[in-house]
Scaffold this active site. Structure first.
Site, PDB file in Angstrom:
ATOM      1  N   SER A  46       0.872  -1.173   0.000  1.00  0.00           N
ATOM      2  CA  SER A  46       0.000   0.000   0.000  1.00  0.00           C
ATOM      3  C   SER A  46       0.906   1.219   0.000  1.00  0.00           C
ATOM      4  O   SER A  46       2.066   1.111   0.410  1.00  0.00           O
ATOM      5  CB  SER A  46      -0.856  -0.014   1.271  1.00  0.00           C
ATOM      6  OG  SER A  46      -1.440   1.249   1.513  1.00  0.00           O
ATOM      7  N   TYR A  99      -1.709  -0.572  11.127  1.00  0.00           N
ATOM      8  CA  TYR A  99      -1.858  -0.937   9.705  1.00  0.00           C
ATOM      9  C   TYR A  99      -0.593  -0.550   8.942  1.00  0.00           C
ATOM     10  O   TYR A  99      -0.034  -1.349   8.189  1.00  0.00           O
ATOM     11  CB  TYR A  99      -3.089  -0.248   9.099  1.00  0.00           C
ATOM     12  CG  TYR A  99      -3.157  -0.408   7.600  1.00  0.00           C
ATOM     13  CD1 TYR A  99      -3.598  -1.606   7.029  1.00  0.00           C
ATOM     14  CD2 TYR A  99      -2.763   0.618   6.747  1.00  0.00           C
ATOM     15  CE1 TYR A  99      -3.637  -1.765   5.651  1.00  0.00           C
ATOM     16  CE2 TYR A  99      -2.799   0.464   5.363  1.00  0.00           C
ATOM     17  CZ  TYR A  99      -3.242  -0.723   4.830  1.00  0.00           C
ATOM     18  OH  TYR A  99      -3.271  -0.877   3.462  1.00  0.00           O
TER      19      TYR A  99
END
Length: 189
Positions: free
Chosen positions: A41, A54
């Site tokens: 990501s 995260y």
């Protein structure tokens, strides 16, 4: 965030992926060819408030991929990292719900609410060039990374992801932090 949720994120985003990699590597080494494509990501190269765990999983995935790339290159194996930005999925809604459940009533409630509102807005369709990419668009990037003869190390997609990573690279930490805080302050007013 509760420890069990942080561990779950690491289990899914890091340990599960590395376990799968360990299972395919013997075959790839034996055939002296292969390509591992890890889905990270832009959150693996930049962090935002309330997303520390995260982001930590994605930063870890980036580091493991970088190390693995040099370890397996002598066996003819490539390691590629895909770094999507916003993608039209349920992620924004799920992440904002979990954020509010974990931090919506404590000392970070104002920040958590601002981040949750922001996530839902960012993942809303119809935002022009900043609109979330379709899953098909990211699939085409993955397909390109798999099929090209000489893959790049990293593929950021869509355009807003490339732009965000460029600004993160360009700006010193203090200026990037100020930019993030300014955006948060707008949402909290």
């Amino acid at each position: 965030m509760p420890d069990e949720e942080a561990r779950r994120q690491f289990d899914v985003n890091v340990f599960g992926l590395m376990d799968l990699t360990r299972q395919v590597l013997p075959h790839m080494r034996a055939q002296r060819h292969g390509r591992i494509v890890n889905i990270s990501s832009i959150g693996g190269r930049m962090a935002t408030p309330m997303g520390g765990w995260y982001h930590a999983t994605k930063f870890a995935l980036e580091a493991l991929s970088d190390a693995l790339r040099t370890e397996v290159k002598p066996f003819g194996i490539d390691v590629v990292v895909i770094e999507p930005g916003l993608v039209s999925t349920e992620f924004g809604g799920i992440a904002s719900e979990k954020l509010l459940a974990a931090s919506g009533n404590g000392p970070y409630s104002e920040l958590a609410t601002a981040m949750a509102v922001g996530m839902e807005a960012f993942y809303r369709p119809g935002r022009g060039p900043m609109a979330p990419a379709s899953p098909d668009a990211i699939a085409r990037v993955i397909e390109d990374a798999l099929q090209t003869k000489r893959p790049k190390t990293r593929y950021a997609a869509p355009c807003h992801a490339k732009l965000a990573l460029f600004f993160r690279w360009l700006l010193p930490d203090c200026l990037f932090d100020k930019m993030v805080i300014k955006q948060l302050n707008r949402r909290m007013k």
